[in-house]
Write an enzyme that holds these catalytic residues in place. Structure first.
Site, PDB file in Angstrom:
ATOM      1  N   TYR A 126      14.453   2.603 -14.363  1.00 51.89           N
ATOM      2  CA  TYR A 126      13.234   1.799 -14.293  1.00 51.89           C
ATOM      3  C   TYR A 126      13.293   0.646 -15.298  1.00 51.89           C
ATOM      4  CZ  TYR A 126       8.426   0.561 -15.417  1.00 51.89           C
ATOM      5  OH  TYR A 126       7.295  -0.139 -15.703  1.00 51.89           O
ATOM      6  N   LEU A 184       0.813  -1.227   0.000  1.00 50.93           N
ATOM      7  CA  LEU A 184       0.000   0.000   0.000  1.00 50.93           C
ATOM      8  C   LEU A 184       0.845   1.275   0.000  1.00 50.93           C
ATOM      9  CD1 LEU A 184      -3.053  -0.939   2.304  1.00 50.93           C
ATOM     10  CD2 LEU A 184      -2.861  -1.107  -0.189  1.00 50.93           C
TER      11      LEU A 184
END
Ligand code: UDP
Length: 329
Positions: A141, A33
């Site tokens: 990334y 989360l």
């Protein structure tokens, strides 16, 4: 037996969980989360909050649930952030996947579908891009996602695990129910930023460069609906369940739209004049990224059903106009 969706509270993960539940699959979701939203987790999925870098947590999920296969979305995914804080990406994306794989091997779980990215290619040698084309990421990334693919490959050879890596192009749109959609904070993606203008949250949208070698000078991208991506994960898990070998697939529509065309389409969908301002280029942006998804179509039987850009933006608009602050109240 259940499917474990790691990162199932995030954008593409939550839409995949909805598609799995619709298909009657028993779904377990794990998410820390950090960027995901508890409200996005389908009420029929069993939810575990925790981090894949925590071996005890991952072990505990595999011990409490009977998991047949894993769909892995749990990663950081912002190009800009990855350039400013590369080690965060190595830590979460690579160290996290290493812990996950150790636990999968220890528990005899041998199937994983993994979200990879067009950023593994870097500056394309040609368009449309094929899975066999050169992979030379231009940002951290993309580099970590490529390294994750290699980690699956070598772990597979040693331990018999099989994987499917799905290299997405530009994910966009929202679930047609309007219940879930894209919600990043801060937002950095083109379509949600454009829609913040008719939503009264920003005055204008920036066009990052209009001097590229493209038909109108702005960058060309292959926009693919999030529910079409969700279906591809289900087909990829079926493919592995049928005993097929590890594989890599591009996922896109094979059609490119310029930034200006996307803004024009959003004007049509929303009926708003949407002010756009030409701004400098964004570092690391290739001029054109368009997928060849022929392999996913022929091998997986994948058929994108929401290929029309107007329809894609309409689903996004349906979500954003009713949830201007995402999942926040
Ligand atoms: N873009 C833009 N203005 C923005 C955000 C993005 O012109 O405010 C451009 C960006 O340069 C790229 C395209 O829109 O060519 C899609 O960017 P996005 O960040 O949505 O996805 P990416 O291609 O980086 O995965």
């Amino acid at each position: 037996m259940a499917i474990l969706v790691l990162g199932g509270a995030g954008y593409i993960g939550s839409h995949t969980v909805y598609a799995l539940v619709d298909r009657g699959v028993d779904v377990v979701v794990a998410d820390n989360l950090e960027t995901g939203h508890i409200e996005a987790v389908h009420p029929k999925a069993r939810f575990y909050q925790g981090d894949i870098r925590n071996r005890a947590f991952v072990d505990s999920v595999f011990e409490q649930e009977k998991i047949d296969g894993v769909i892995h979305f749990a990663a950081n995914s912002l190009v800009g952030e990855s350039m400013v804080n590369p080690l965060k990406y190595y830590d979460n994306n690579l160290c996290g996947t290493k812990v996950l794989l150790e636990s999968m091997v220890a528990h005899g779980i041998d199937k994983i579908v993994f979200s990879s990215t067009a950023a593994t290619y870097g500056e394309p040698e040609r368009v449309p891009i094929l899975e066999t084309d050169r992979t030379e990421p231009t940002n951290t990334y993309g580099e970590t996602k490529l390294a994750m693919e290699k980690m699956f490959k070598w772990t597979g050879k040693a331990h018999g695990l099989r994987y499917v890596s799905l290299r997405y192009f530009n994910a966009c749109g929202a679930h047609t129910s309007g219940q879930i959609g894209e919600a990043h904070n801060p937002e950095s993606h083109l379509i949600p930023l454009i829609l913040q203008v008719p939503n009264g949250q920003r005055e204008s949208v920036s066009i990052f460069g209009d001097d590229y070698d493209t038909k109108d000078g702005t960058c060309v991208r292959d926009y693919i609906h999030v529910m079409d991506l969700a279906q591809a994960h289900i087909l990829a898990m079926d493919y592995l369940a049928q005993g097929n070998e590890s594989n890599i697939f591009n996922l896109g529509n094979g059609v490119g739209f310029t930034v200006k065309e996307v803004i024009e389409t959003a004007r049509k969908v929303t009926g708003d004049p949407i002010k756009a301002v030409i701004s400098p280029r964004r570092a690391g942006d290739p001029a054109q990224l368009i997928a060849s998804s022929e392999k996913a179509k022929s091998v997986l039987g994948w058929k994108p059903e929401h290929a029309d850009l107007e329809e894609i933006i309409a689903t996004a608009w349906n979500w954003h106009k009713n949830h201007p602050n995402g999942y926040a109240k």
